[in-house]
Design an enzyme around this catalytic site. Structure first.
Site, PDB file in Angstrom:
ATOM      1  N   ALA A 185       0.827  -1.209   0.000  1.00 32.87           N
ATOM      2  CA  ALA A 185       0.000   0.000   0.000  1.00 32.87           C
ATOM      3  C   ALA A 185       0.864   1.263   0.000  1.00 32.87           C
ATOM      4  CB  ALA A 185      -0.950  -0.006   1.195  1.00 32.87           C
ATOM      5  N   ALA A 222       2.300   1.583  -3.477  1.00 38.49           N
ATOM      6  CA  ALA A 222       1.243   2.005  -4.407  1.00 38.49           C
ATOM      7  C   ALA A 222       0.907   3.481  -4.229  1.00 38.49           C
ATOM      8  CB  ALA A 222      -0.004   1.144  -4.197  1.00 38.49           C
ATOM      9  N   GLU A 223       0.755   3.917  -2.982  1.00 42.10           N
ATOM     10  CA  GLU A 223       0.402   5.322  -2.755  1.00 42.10           C
ATOM     11  C   GLU A 223       1.536   6.252  -3.164  1.00 42.10           C
ATOM     12  OE1 GLU A 223      -2.057   8.372  -0.114  1.00 42.10           O
ATOM     13  OE2 GLU A 223      -2.170   6.246   0.314  1.00 42.10           O
ATOM     14  N   ALA A 224       2.769   5.843  -2.922  1.00 42.25           N
ATOM     15  CA  ALA A 224       3.910   6.676  -3.313  1.00 42.25           C
ATOM     16  C   ALA A 224       3.957   6.858  -4.830  1.00 42.25           C
ATOM     17  CB  ALA A 224       5.215   6.061  -2.806  1.00 42.25           C
ATOM     18  N   SER A 251       0.786   8.681  -6.147  1.00 44.61           N
ATOM     19  CA  SER A 251       0.784  10.110  -5.815  1.00 44.61           C
ATOM     20  C   SER A 251       1.728  10.895  -6.722  1.00 44.61           C
ATOM     21  CB  SER A 251       1.177  10.319  -4.353  1.00 44.61           C
ATOM     22  OG  SER A 251       0.189   9.809  -3.495  1.00 44.61           O
TER      23      SER A 251
END
Length: 132
Positions: free
Chosen positions: A49, A52-54, A57
Site C-alpha cells: 500500500a 502504491a500510494e507513493a 501520488s
C-alpha cells in the site's frame, strides 16, 4: 527523493523505495521485500500500500499543472505473496480531471508475476495543506 534531496525524512526512505522513472504517463519504482515483511515472512500488505500510494501520488502530481494532489482513496488487491527480492510498481493514470486524478498501480515480483493491483484516487487542491 528524500533526505538526500534536502527534504525532511520520508516514509519512502524507510521502506527502501527507489523511483526509477517518472513522467506524466508512467511512474516506476522498486521496493525491497527485506525489511518490509509480515510475521509469516511474506511482503507486508501495508508495504504494498505504501509503494502504491507513493508511485500513484507521484503520477497524480505530474498531471495537475503544479497543483498539489493528495490521496483520497486507496484500494489494494493482493494476488500472491512475495518472500524475497524486489517488487516493482508501475503507476499509470486512468482518469485526469480538474478535481481528481485516479491512477492504477500494478506491482510485480522479479519474475514479472503480478502480486498486487491497486487504485489510488487523489484530490487536486489549490494549495499545499497546512501551508500559507
Amino acid at each position: 527523493m528524500g533526505e538526500a534531496d534536502g527534504l525532511p525524512e520520508q516514509l519512502n526512505d524507510k521502506m527502501g523505495i527507489e523511483v526509477l522513472e517518472w513522467n506524466a504517463q508512467r511512474v516506476v519504482a522498486t521496493m525491497p521485500v527485506k525489511g518490509n515483511r509480515q510475521p509469516y515472512g511474506l511482503l507486508h500488505g501495508g508495504a504494498n500500500a505504501v509503494l502504491a500510494e507513493a508511485t500513484g501520488s507521484y503520477c497524480a502530481a505530474m498531471n495537475t499543472e503544479g497543483r498539489p494532489a493528495v490521496g483520497l482513496e486507496l484500494s489494494c488487491t493482493h494476488h500472491r505473496g512475495v518472500r524475497e527480492g524486489l517488487v516493482t510498481a508501475v503507476a499509470t493514470p486512468i482518469h485526469i480531471g480538474r478535481s481528481t486524478v485516479t491512477v492504477e498501480i500494478v506491482i510485480t515480483d522479479e519474475s514479472g508475476k503480478r502480486t498486487c493491483t491497486a487504485r489510488l484516487t487523489c484530490v487536486v487542491l489549490d494549495s499545499v495543506p497546512g501551508g500559507s
